[in-house]
Design a protein around this motif. Structure first.
Motif, mmCIF file in Angstrom:
data_model
loop_
_atom_site.group_PDB
_atom_site.id
_atom_site.type_symbol
_atom_site.label_atom_id
_atom_site.label_comp_id
_atom_site.label_asym_id
_atom_site.label_seq_id
_atom_site.Cartn_x
_atom_site.Cartn_y
_atom_site.Cartn_z
ATOM 1 N N ILE A 1 8.599 -9.670 -2.093
ATOM 2 C CA ILE A 1 9.923 -9.806 -1.479
ATOM 3 C C ILE A 1 10.848 -8.772 -2.094
ATOM 4 O O ILE A 1 10.947 -8.682 -3.321
ATOM 5 N N SER A 2 11.539 -8.024 -1.242
ATOM 6 C CA SER A 2 12.468 -7.021 -1.756
ATOM 7 C C SER A 2 13.473 -6.644 -0.675
ATOM 8 O O SER A 2 13.185 -6.739 0.515
ATOM 9 N N ASP A 3 14.672 -6.207 -1.109
ATOM 10 C CA ASP A 3 15.658 -5.675 -0.172
ATOM 11 C C ASP A 3 15.242 -4.302 0.346
ATOM 12 O O ASP A 3 15.612 -3.904 1.451
ATOM 13 N N THR A 4 14.499 -3.570 -0.463
ATOM 14 C CA THR A 4 14.089 -2.204 -0.130
ATOM 15 C C THR A 4 12.565 -2.111 -0.148
ATOM 16 O O THR A 4 11.890 -2.971 -0.730
ATOM 17 N N PRO A 5 11.982 -1.064 0.455
ATOM 18 C CA PRO A 5 10.521 -0.949 0.508
ATOM 19 C C PRO A 5 9.872 -0.932 -0.868
ATOM 20 O O PRO A 5 10.372 -0.317 -1.812
ATOM 21 N N LEU A 6 8.742 -1.634 -0.972
ATOM 22 C CA LEU A 6 7.969 -1.720 -2.205
ATOM 23 C C LEU A 6 6.755 -0.807 -2.123
ATOM 24 O O LEU A 6 6.334 -0.387 -1.043
ATOM 25 N N ASN A 7 6.169 -0.555 -3.286
ATOM 26 C CA ASN A 7 4.914 0.201 -3.341
ATOM 27 C C ASN A 7 4.067 -0.428 -4.440
ATOM 28 O O ASN A 7 4.257 -0.145 -5.623
ATOM 29 N N PHE A 8 3.130 -1.297 -4.057
ATOM 30 C CA PHE A 8 2.335 -2.073 -5.012
ATOM 31 C C PHE A 8 0.856 -1.734 -4.822
ATOM 32 O O PHE A 8 0.346 -1.695 -3.700
ATOM 33 N N ASN A 9 0.156 -1.526 -5.952
ATOM 34 C CA ASN A 9 -1.287 -1.249 -5.896
ATOM 35 C C ASN A 9 -1.916 -1.717 -7.214
ATOM 36 O O ASN A 9 -2.102 -0.947 -8.143
ATOM 37 N N LYS A 10 -2.236 -3.008 -7.285
ATOM 38 C CA LYS A 10 -2.834 -3.603 -8.476
ATOM 39 C C LYS A 10 -3.758 -4.740 -8.049
ATOM 40 O O LYS A 10 -3.595 -5.321 -6.975
ATOM 41 N N GLU A 11 -4.732 -5.061 -8.909
ATOM 42 C CA GLU A 11 -5.625 -6.209 -8.702
ATOM 43 C C GLU A 11 -6.260 -6.208 -7.313
ATOM 44 O O GLU A 11 -6.350 -7.245 -6.646
ATOM 45 N N ASN A 12 -6.675 -5.041 -6.840
ATOM 46 C CA ASN A 12 -7.321 -4.867 -5.531
ATOM 47 C C ASN A 12 -6.383 -5.108 -4.362
ATOM 48 O O ASN A 12 -6.819 -5.165 -3.206
ATOM 49 N N VAL A 13 -5.075 -5.266 -4.624
ATOM 50 C CA VAL A 13 -4.098 -5.533 -3.574
ATOM 51 C C VAL A 13 -3.233 -4.298 -3.358
ATOM 52 O O VAL A 13 -2.753 -3.691 -4.313
ATOM 53 N N VAL A 14 -3.021 -3.965 -2.074
ATOM 54 C CA VAL A 14 -2.145 -2.854 -1.694
ATOM 55 C C VAL A 14 -1.039 -3.417 -0.816
ATOM 56 O O VAL A 14 -1.310 -4.183 0.116
ATOM 57 N N PHE A 15 0.201 -3.041 -1.121
ATOM 58 C CA PHE A 15 1.313 -3.460 -0.261
ATOM 59 C C PHE A 15 2.426 -2.438 -0.311
ATOM 60 O O PHE A 15 2.916 -2.078 -1.379
ATOM 61 N N THR A 16 2.812 -1.937 0.866
ATOM 62 C CA THR A 16 4.035 -1.150 1.017
ATOM 63 C C THR A 16 4.800 -1.756 2.174
ATOM 64 O O THR A 16 4.308 -1.848 3.287
ATOM 65 N N GLY A 17 6.000 -2.214 1.908
ATOM 66 C CA GLY A 17 6.811 -2.894 2.900
ATOM 67 C C GLY A 17 7.940 -3.604 2.179
ATOM 68 O O GLY A 17 8.199 -3.343 0.999
ATOM 69 N N LYS A 18 8.641 -4.520 2.870
ATOM 70 C CA LYS A 18 9.733 -5.258 2.248
ATOM 71 C C LYS A 18 9.345 -6.684 1.890
ATOM 72 O O LYS A 18 9.765 -7.197 0.858
ATOM 73 N N ALA A 19 8.585 -7.342 2.744
ATOM 74 C CA ALA A 19 8.185 -8.717 2.471
ATOM 75 C C ALA A 19 6.824 -8.980 3.100
ATOM 76 O O ALA A 19 6.559 -8.573 4.233
#
Length: 400
Positions: A188-206
């Motif tokens: 969850i974020s107000d602005t775009p995220l960039n996550f890449n850990k524990e085999n999980v990839v996520f770029t987006g806001k929520a």
């Protein structure tokens, strides 16, 4: 008020609520929430909750408050007991509780315990309360963050014997929640995220990656980007959801083209007023009627109310719907820019919306047939044959 002395500009905040549902009503159904303060970097904030019981039912990291030390039926800032922790639980006498977990330790204080007569408050006789106590007790709990800091937390309703989830702050806007059913990576974020850990990839806001024993659920709730687990990646504009069996996970990117990017636009309908919200839509003013043509997905549009409009009447394709207000009624009473706006619900697809001033007395055409004969009766009429103006329809309205 003293805490904000000297501040001239508005302070506003965002609350994001992510509801993670189980396949079973009795399963792991819980929320992840985030409160942020984009323009409050130098101001203190409080997170407040009211529990339906005494302070001894509230605990921080497993230690309950001592009800004898909590101010009773009075406010006393110096006497409020404080504990610091991440896990806050609020129990009741009814076998259910709400468990909270914050992403970082916070000072949490019991502000006050008070009670009052339910019969007196509701103007009901005491004999109407044979099962429950006639006196109700409540305790207000408060968490305090540093100026500019958010509140990022898990809200887990549970029965007394139910096990609480294991939670971890992943940083970068991510929270890991492990329940008896799944391991959930929530973002969850107000602005775009960039996550890449524990085999999980996520770029987006929520969004969320939910790992169950036999399958994985990919939820892109807000923003545009990609979401993936163990090399299986979906890319596109939120919102969308995909479910993949664990045995079918394989490296690769799949484009999702069923949705479009969210775009917030503003259009004027006269020199002083506007409509704001997700496009596409067009707006025009004709003979004191605000006409809005919309297309796209369901959402809410916000309309500034012109001076000549007393109370709005709203139709969708000629069928009357109820308009709402932003923060109305409230202590702001329209003094802030985002209060006292007309909020109108917009369904999926193409529609014609019309907002006009409500004519008094209103006459609504019944759009349904009562299922039980004789229950719904016609409105009474005066000697002139006109409908009687019911009291609730005349609240705050000038004579016409």
């Amino acid at each position: 008020a003293a805490a904000f002395a000297g501040e001239q500009d508005e302070m506003w905040w965002n609350r994001h609520i992510f509801f993670l549902k189980s396949a079973s009503p009795a399963g792991a159904n819980y929320f992840v929430m985030r409160d942020t303060f984009p323009n409050g970097k130098d101001r203190p904030t409080w997170w407040t909750w009211m529990n339906l019981d005494g302070a001894e039912k509230v605990s921080v990291d497993g230690t309950a408050f001592d009800s004898k030390t909590v101010p009773y039926n009075k406010l006393d800032e110096k006497a409020m007991p404080v504990m610091t922790g991440q896990a806050l639980e609020m129990k009741t006498a009814y076998g259910a509780a709400t468990w909270f977990w914050f992403t970082r330790p916070l000072p949490i204080r019991a502000r006050m315990t008070w009670d009052y007569s339910q019969g007196g408050r509701l103007r009901m006789p005491k004999e109407w309360f044979p099962k429950f106590t006639e006196k109700e007790t409540k305790t207000t709990i408060e968490a305090i963050a540093q100026p500019g800091a958010d509140y990022y937390y898990v809200v887990y309703p549970r029965k007394d014997a139910e096990k609480t989830p294991a939670c971890a702050d992943l940083g970068d806007g991510g929270v890991k929640v492990t329940t008896a059913e799944s391991t959930d990576y929530v973002f969850i974020s107000d602005t775009p995220l960039n996550f890449n850990k524990e085999n999980v990839v996520f770029t987006g806001k929520a969004g969320a990656v939910r790992v169950f024993p036999d399958y994985v659920v990919f939820c892109m709730n807000a923003g545009s980007g990609k979401i993936g687990y163990k090399g299986t990646i979906f890319e596109g504009n939120g919102p969308f959801e995909r479910t993949v069996r664990t045995a079918d996970l394989k490296p690769g990117v799949t484009a999702v083209n069923e949705t479009y990017a969210k775009s917030i636009i503003t259009q004027q309908y006269d020199n002083n007023n506007e409509v704001r919200g997700e496009g596409p839509f067009t707006v025009k003013l004709e003979n004191r009627a605000i006409r809005i043509s919309v297309d796209g997905r369901a959402r809410v549009l916000y309309v500034t109310k012109p001076e000549w409009m007393d109370r709005p009447q709203y139709t969708i394709d000629g069928v009357e719907w109820m308009p709402c207000w932003t923060d109305y009624p409230s202590s702001g009473w329209g003094t802030f820019k985002d209060t006292n706006l007309i909020a109108i619900a917009v369904p999926d697809g193409k529609h014609e919306l019309v907002i006009t001033d409500l004519v008094f007395p209103p006459v609504w055409t019944r759009q349904f047939t009562p299922g039980i004969p004789g229950v719904v009766k016609p409105a009474p009429a005066t000697q002139s044959g006109k409908p009687v103006l019911l009291p609730f329809q005349n609240i705050g309205q000038p004579a016409r």
